[in-house]
Design a protein around this motif. Structure first.
Motif, PDB file in Angstrom:
ATOM      1  N   ALA A  45       0.827  -1.204   0.000  1.00 27.86           N
ATOM      2  CA  ALA A  45       0.000   0.000   0.000  1.00 27.86           C
ATOM      3  C   ALA A  45       0.864   1.257   0.000  1.00 27.86           C
ATOM      4  O   ALA A  45       0.379   2.344  -0.318  1.00 27.86           O
ATOM      5  N   ASN A  46       2.140   1.131   0.334  1.00 30.46           N
ATOM      6  CA  ASN A  46       3.048   2.274   0.447  1.00 30.46           C
ATOM      7  C   ASN A  46       3.769   2.515  -0.881  1.00 30.46           C
ATOM      8  O   ASN A  46       4.633   1.726  -1.269  1.00 30.46           O
ATOM      9  N   PRO A  47       3.465   3.617  -1.590  1.00 33.93           N
ATOM     10  CA  PRO A  47       4.123   3.903  -2.871  1.00 33.93           C
ATOM     11  C   PRO A  47       5.647   4.022  -2.755  1.00 33.93           C
ATOM     12  O   PRO A  47       6.370   3.664  -3.677  1.00 33.93           O
ATOM     13  N   GLN A  48       6.133   4.500  -1.621  1.00 32.33           N
ATOM     14  CA  GLN A  48       7.585   4.607  -1.450  1.00 32.33           C
ATOM     15  C   GLN A  48       8.226   3.224  -1.378  1.00 32.33           C
ATOM     16  O   GLN A  48       9.349   3.022  -1.852  1.00 32.33           O
ATOM     17  N   TYR A  49       7.529   2.267  -0.802  1.00 33.44           N
ATOM     18  CA  TYR A  49       8.037   0.905  -0.770  1.00 33.44           C
ATOM     19  C   TYR A  49       8.049   0.304  -2.171  1.00 33.44           C
ATOM     20  O   TYR A  49       8.986  -0.406  -2.549  1.00 33.44           O
ATOM     21  N   LEU A  50       7.016   0.598  -2.963  1.00 34.79           N
ATOM     22  CA  LEU A  50       6.988   0.119  -4.344  1.00 34.79           C
ATOM     23  C   LEU A  50       8.168   0.679  -5.122  1.00 34.79           C
ATOM     24  O   LEU A  50       8.807  -0.021  -5.914  1.00 34.79           O
ATOM     25  N   ASN A  51       8.478   1.945  -4.893  1.00 34.59           N
ATOM     26  CA  ASN A  51       9.635   2.577  -5.521  1.00 34.59           C
ATOM     27  C   ASN A  51      10.925   1.871  -5.085  1.00 34.59           C
ATOM     28  O   ASN A  51      11.826   1.644  -5.894  1.00 34.59           O
ATOM     29  N   HIS A  52      11.004   1.532  -3.810  1.00 34.24           N
ATOM     30  CA  HIS A  52      12.177   0.808  -3.300  1.00 34.24           C
ATOM     31  C   HIS A  52      12.325  -0.546  -3.997  1.00 34.24           C
ATOM     32  O   HIS A  52      13.433  -0.927  -4.404  1.00 34.24           O
ATOM     33  N   ARG A  56      15.489  -1.701  -6.469  1.00 35.85           N
ATOM     34  CA  ARG A  56      16.270  -2.927  -6.235  1.00 35.85           C
ATOM     35  C   ARG A  56      16.117  -3.921  -7.394  1.00 35.85           C
ATOM     36  O   ARG A  56      16.613  -5.033  -7.322  1.00 35.85           O
ATOM     37  N   LYS A  57      15.377  -3.488  -8.436  1.00 29.21           N
ATOM     38  CA  LYS A  57      15.133  -4.283  -9.644  1.00 29.21           C
ATOM     39  C   LYS A  57      14.337  -5.572  -9.382  1.00 29.21           C
ATOM     40  O   LYS A  57      14.356  -6.497 -10.192  1.00 29.21           O
ATOM     41  N   LEU A  58      13.630  -5.620  -8.272  1.00 29.84           N
ATOM     42  CA  LEU A  58      12.802  -6.786  -7.981  1.00 29.84           C
ATOM     43  C   LEU A  58      11.591  -6.871  -8.905  1.00 29.84           C
ATOM     44  O   LEU A  58      11.113  -7.957  -9.211  1.00 29.84           O
ATOM     45  N   LEU A  59      11.101  -5.709  -9.356  1.00 27.94           N
ATOM     46  CA  LEU A  59       9.897  -5.699 -10.186  1.00 27.94           C
ATOM     47  C   LEU A  59      10.160  -6.136 -11.620  1.00 27.94           C
ATOM     48  O   LEU A  59       9.233  -6.245 -12.412  1.00 27.94           O
ATOM     49  N   THR A  60      11.434  -6.396 -11.946  1.00 34.62           N
ATOM     50  CA  THR A  60      11.776  -6.948 -13.258  1.00 34.62           C
ATOM     51  C   THR A  60      12.152  -8.424 -13.160  1.00 34.62           C
ATOM     52  O   THR A  60      12.406  -9.060 -14.174  1.00 34.62           O
ATOM     53  N   ASN A  61      12.160  -8.962 -11.964  1.00 36.81           N
ATOM     54  CA  ASN A  61      12.499 -10.361 -11.730  1.00 36.81           C
ATOM     55  C   ASN A  61      11.251 -11.215 -11.975  1.00 36.81           C
ATOM     56  O   ASN A  61      10.250 -11.062 -11.276  1.00 36.81           O
ATOM     57  N   PRO A  62      11.286 -12.115 -12.965  1.00 36.97           N
ATOM     58  CA  PRO A  62      10.099 -12.917 -13.280  1.00 36.97           C
ATOM     59  C   PRO A  62       9.556 -13.714 -12.087  1.00 36.97           C
ATOM     60  O   PRO A  62       8.336 -13.847 -11.942  1.00 36.97           O
ATOM     61  N   ALA A  63      10.415 -14.227 -11.236  1.00 37.28           N
ATOM     62  CA  ALA A  63       9.951 -14.990 -10.070  1.00 37.28           C
ATOM     63  C   ALA A  63       9.212 -14.079  -9.095  1.00 37.28           C
ATOM     64  O   ALA A  63       8.184 -14.472  -8.526  1.00 37.28           O
ATOM     65  N   VAL A  65       7.664 -11.247  -9.903  1.00 34.17           N
ATOM     66  CA  VAL A  65       6.413 -10.870 -10.575  1.00 34.17           C
ATOM     67  C   VAL A  65       5.388 -12.002 -10.433  1.00 34.17           C
ATOM     68  O   VAL A  65       4.203 -11.754 -10.177  1.00 34.17           O
ATOM     69  N   ALA A  66       5.838 -13.247 -10.542  1.00 36.46           N
ATOM     70  CA  ALA A  66       4.938 -14.396 -10.348  1.00 36.46           C
ATOM     71  C   ALA A  66       4.429 -14.428  -8.909  1.00 36.46           C
ATOM     72  O   ALA A  66       3.268 -14.761  -8.664  1.00 36.46           O
ATOM     73  N   TYR A  67       5.289 -14.081  -7.961  1.00 35.69           N
ATOM     74  CA  TYR A  67       4.874 -14.042  -6.552  1.00 35.69           C
ATOM     75  C   TYR A  67       3.801 -12.967  -6.344  1.00 35.69           C
ATOM     76  O   TYR A  67       2.823 -13.191  -5.632  1.00 35.69           O
ATOM     77  N   LEU A  68       3.958 -11.816  -6.985  1.00 34.19           N
ATOM     78  CA  LEU A  68       2.938 -10.769  -6.891  1.00 34.19           C
ATOM     79  C   LEU A  68       1.611 -11.246  -7.463  1.00 34.19           C
ATOM     80  O   LEU A  68       0.543 -10.925  -6.926  1.00 34.19           O
TER      81      LEU A  68
END
Length: 129
Positions: A45-52, A56-63, A65-68
């Motif tokens: 829910a925290n946009p700053q955490y999403l930015n973090h 850290r390039k986690l949002l480009t990691n396919p695994a 993204v599958a977890y999300l």
């Protein structure tokens, strides 16, 4: 490769069963998987955490993204009732399913816009009540 959601050890898993005691569930650092996934999904829910996460390039990691995608079970009963702030939590979880949003959240302008939108929604909610 398994087609379902993956656990830390690589085995296919289903959403954890919420239980009042959690006594029969395995603990990870003293917490059940249900408790850890609840805490994590609420942090979305925290946009700053999403930015973090994006920095850290986690949002480009396919695994990741599958977890999300797997975490979308929080939008259904009985899990929904455990969310403290279901509106922004589920909205951001839904947005994270979109590749464009996962790319754009690195922008401080988008983070600030989401924060401002959330504050505006909170003020309007209190004015209606």
């Amino acid at each position: 490769m398994a087609s379902g959601p993956m656990s830390v050890d690589g085995s296919t898993t289903e959403p954890p069963v919420p239980s009042a005691s959690g006594a029969d569930e395995p603990k990870y650092g003293g917490f059940t998987r249900f408790e850890m996934e609840l805490e994590f999904v609420q942090s979305l829910a925290n946009p700053q955490y999403l930015n973090h996460l994006a920095s850290r390039k986690l949002l480009t990691n396919p695994a990741f993204v599958a977890y999300l995608d797997y975490l979308q079970y929080w939008s259904r009963p009985p899990y929904l009732k455990y969310l403290t702030y279901p509106g922004p939590t589920l909205k951001n979880l839904e947005l994270l399913q979109q590749e464009k949003f996962r790319q754009d959240i690195i922008s401080p302008d988008l983070v600030h816009a989401l924060i401002a939108e959330g504050m505006k929604a909170g003020v309007e909610w209190h004015q209606k009540g």
